[in-house]
Design a protein around this motif. Structure first.
Motif, PDB file in Angstrom:
ATOM      1  N   ARG A   1      -4.255  -4.060 -18.398  1.00  0.00           N
ATOM      2  CA  ARG A   1      -4.946  -4.063 -16.987  1.00  0.00           C
ATOM      3  C   ARG A   1      -5.382  -3.234 -16.080  1.00  0.00           C
ATOM      4  N   TYR A   2      -6.751  -3.343 -15.471  1.00  0.00           N
ATOM      5  CA  TYR A   2      -6.666  -1.978 -14.450  1.00  0.00           C
ATOM      6  C   TYR A   2      -7.015  -3.611 -13.027  1.00  0.00           C
ATOM      7  N   GLU A   3      -6.460  -2.962 -12.106  1.00  0.00           N
ATOM      8  CA  GLU A   3      -7.451  -3.283 -10.743  1.00  0.00           C
ATOM      9  C   GLU A   3      -8.407  -2.645  -9.743  1.00  0.00           C
ATOM     10  N   TRP A   4      -8.519  -2.561  -9.456  1.00  0.00           N
ATOM     11  CA  TRP A   4      -9.570  -2.248  -8.501  1.00  0.00           C
ATOM     12  C   TRP A   4     -10.017  -2.637  -6.849  1.00  0.00           C
ATOM     13  N   GLY A   5      -9.430  -1.974  -6.358  1.00  0.00           N
ATOM     14  CA  GLY A   5      -9.654  -2.668  -4.667  1.00  0.00           C
ATOM     15  C   GLY A   5     -10.696  -3.034  -4.147  1.00  0.00           C
ATOM     16  N   LEU A   6     -11.410  -3.738  -3.793  1.00  0.00           N
ATOM     17  CA  LEU A   6     -12.798  -4.271  -3.651  1.00  0.00           C
ATOM     18  C   LEU A   6     -13.140  -4.032  -2.014  1.00  0.00           C
ATOM     19  N   THR A   7     -11.772  -4.511  -1.556  1.00  0.00           N
ATOM     20  CA  THR A   7     -11.366  -4.470   0.030  1.00  0.00           C
ATOM     21  C   THR A   7     -10.631  -3.475   0.554  1.00  0.00           C
ATOM     22  N   GLN A   8     -11.196  -2.672   1.249  1.00  0.00           N
ATOM     23  CA  GLN A   8     -10.344  -1.400   1.856  1.00  0.00           C
ATOM     24  C   GLN A   8      -8.681  -2.396   2.416  1.00  0.00           C
ATOM     25  N   TYR A   9      -7.269  -1.626   1.596  1.00  0.00           N
ATOM     26  CA  TYR A   9      -6.346  -1.786   1.849  1.00  0.00           C
ATOM     27  C   TYR A   9      -5.892  -2.050   3.378  1.00  0.00           C
ATOM     28  N   ARG A  10      -6.019  -0.891   3.293  1.00  0.00           N
ATOM     29  CA  ARG A  10      -6.092  -0.752   5.264  1.00  0.00           C
ATOM     30  C   ARG A  10      -7.457   0.447   5.441  1.00  0.00           C
ATOM     31  N   ARG A  11      -7.997  -0.088   6.678  1.00  0.00           N
ATOM     32  CA  ARG A  11      -9.139   0.944   7.251  1.00  0.00           C
ATOM     33  C   ARG A  11      -8.835   1.238   8.740  1.00  0.00           C
ATOM     34  N   THR A  12      -7.727   1.130   9.525  1.00  0.00           N
ATOM     35  CA  THR A  12      -7.533   1.699  10.448  1.00  0.00           C
ATOM     36  C   THR A  12      -6.082   1.510  11.232  1.00  0.00           C
ATOM     37  N   ILE A  13      -5.605   2.138  11.678  1.00  0.00           N
ATOM     38  CA  ILE A  13      -4.136   2.040  12.021  1.00  0.00           C
ATOM     39  C   ILE A  13      -4.465   1.898  14.002  1.00  0.00           C
ATOM     40  N   GLN A  14      -3.945   1.159  14.765  1.00  0.00           N
ATOM     41  CA  GLN A  14      -4.146   1.231  15.882  1.00  0.00           C
ATOM     42  C   GLN A  14      -1.932   2.495  16.773  1.00  0.00           C
ATOM     43  N   PHE A  15      -2.877   3.233  16.947  1.00  0.00           N
ATOM     44  CA  PHE A  15      -1.934   4.514  17.312  1.00  0.00           C
ATOM     45  C   PHE A  15      -2.238   4.629  19.472  1.00  0.00           C
ATOM     46  N   GLN A  16      -1.382   4.334  19.898  1.00  0.00           N
ATOM     47  CA  GLN A  16      -1.338   5.015  21.406  1.00  0.00           C
ATOM     48  C   GLN A  16      -2.554   4.322  22.486  1.00  0.00           C
ATOM     49  N   GLN A  17      -2.892   2.844  21.516  1.00  0.00           N
ATOM     50  CA  GLN A  17      -4.668   1.246  22.559  1.00  0.00           C
ATOM     51  C   GLN A  17      -5.156   2.751  21.447  1.00  0.00           C
ATOM     52  N   GLN A  18      -5.713   2.876  20.386  1.00  0.00           N
ATOM     53  CA  GLN A  18      -6.404   4.018  19.743  1.00  0.00           C
ATOM     54  C   GLN A  18      -6.890   3.489  18.885  1.00  0.00           C
ATOM     55  N   GLN A  19      -8.325   3.439  17.758  1.00  0.00           N
ATOM     56  CA  GLN A  19      -8.055   2.873  16.636  1.00  0.00           C
ATOM     57  C   GLN A  19      -8.002   4.555  15.947  1.00  0.00           C
ATOM     58  N   HIS A  20      -7.704   4.496  14.672  1.00  0.00           N
ATOM     59  CA  HIS A  20      -7.949   5.420  13.985  1.00  0.00           C
ATOM     60  C   HIS A  20      -7.982   5.470  12.758  1.00  0.00           C
ATOM     61  N   TYR A  21      -8.810   6.181  12.287  1.00  0.00           N
ATOM     62  CA  TYR A  21      -8.597   5.751  10.855  1.00  0.00           C
ATOM     63  C   TYR A  21      -8.097   5.920   9.773  1.00  0.00           C
ATOM     64  N   LEU A  22      -7.551   5.146   8.537  1.00  0.00           N
ATOM     65  CA  LEU A  22      -7.003   5.099   7.595  1.00  0.00           C
ATOM     66  C   LEU A  22      -7.027   4.296   6.374  1.00  0.00           C
ATOM     67  N   HIS A  23      -8.340   5.437   5.712  1.00  0.00           N
ATOM     68  CA  HIS A  23      -8.083   4.284   4.368  1.00  0.00           C
ATOM     69  C   HIS A  23      -7.906   4.685   2.870  1.00  0.00           C
ATOM     70  N   GLN A  24      -7.691   3.651   2.659  1.00  0.00           N
ATOM     71  CA  GLN A  24      -6.971   3.070   1.337  1.00  0.00           C
ATOM     72  C   GLN A  24      -7.088   2.401   0.643  1.00  0.00           C
ATOM     73  N   ASN A  25      -7.585   2.425  -1.023  1.00  0.00           N
ATOM     74  CA  ASN A  25      -7.766   1.708  -1.516  1.00  0.00           C
ATOM     75  C   ASN A  25      -7.065   1.416  -3.099  1.00  0.00           C
ATOM     76  N   LEU A  26      -6.157  -0.155  -2.899  1.00  0.00           N
ATOM     77  CA  LEU A  26      -5.336  -0.262  -3.767  1.00  0.00           C
ATOM     78  C   LEU A  26      -5.830  -0.804  -5.368  1.00  0.00           C
TER      79      LEU A  26
END
Length: 233
Positions: free
Chosen positions: A189-214
């Motif tokens: 099988r092959y699996e594509w992530g439709l939902t982003q595994y991770r979209r943002t991370i919180q660093f020093q009270q600010q949101q930063h983008y980190l786009h990852q798909n499984l």
């Protein structure tokens, strides 16, 4: 949240089994084990978080491995070789490393595992022993308790941000092919992530983008402990 997801998934699975069984023929019930090759795909370039640079594309090879276990049922749909296959499963794989660089050096960070409970509904066609199938998968991602420890406070702050859990509920699409021999199902099988595994991370009270798909390659062997009489040897 976890109890709600498990309860809802079990209810939907049982409802699917009951409604399908009323109008279609049960072909098989079984269990399978898989060898998974996973990747957290990212098209994002390196960027700085304070005094530390992170590189989501540090390692984009498909070489993070793991395993899974699945319970499945298979019902004939209409006439011919069409079938429906609801599944519930558990998967655990290694995470793709992220590059971390600071004034004293660099290293790869990948201390977490990707662990999730899945509910899937596949549709397929079987001709003789050969099968083709595809369908959606809904996964509930479990939290990791292990944390990386570093003596550098800047590095520790970045690692703590990266260690935060991803989106808890994620959708994916699976497609594959298989062959049935005696009571065994051998699948790829092959699996594509439709939902982003991770979209943002919180660093020093600010949101930063980190786009990852499984994404996953899944090599699987299943055992059908029940087969319809017409399918038995």
């Amino acid at each position: 949240m976890q109890k709600t997801f498990i309860t809802t998934t079990a209810a939907l699975f049982l409802l699917g089994l009951a409604s399908t069984a009323q109008s279609q023929q049960l072909q098989a019930l079984g269990v399978s084990g898989s060898f998974n090759i996973a990747r957290l795909h990212s098209g994002q370039s390196a960027y700085k978080l304070g005094a530390v640079t992170i590189d989501p594309q540090f390692d984009q090879s498909n070489d993070e491995t793991g395993n899974g276990i699945t319970l499945f049922g298979r019902w004939q749909v209409g006439r011919g070789g069409w079938y429906a296959q609801p599944e519930v499963g558990y998967v655990s794989t290694l995470a793709t490393p992220i590059g971390i660089a600071y004034d004293r050096g660099s290293f790869s960070y990948a201390s977490q595992q990707i662990r999730h409970l899945d509910a899937r509904l596949l549709a397929g066609y079987q001709a003789g022993p050969l099968r083709l199938f595809a369908g959606p998968s809904l996964g509930y991602h479990l939290r990791n308790t292990d944390r990386y420890q570093d003596t550098n406070p800047d590095v520790q702050a970045v690692v703590d941000a990266l260690a935060e859990p991803p989106a808890r509920v994620q959708a994916a699409l699976q497609a594959g092919t298989g062959v049935s021999i005696w009571r065994l199902d051998i699948n790829a099988r092959y699996e594509w992530g439709l939902t982003q595994y991770r979209r943002t991370i919180q660093f020093q009270q600010q949101q930063h983008y980190l786009h990852q798909n499984l994404q996953q390659i899944i090599l699987e062997v299943g055992y059908r402990f029940y087969r319809a009489p017409a399918l038995a040897d």
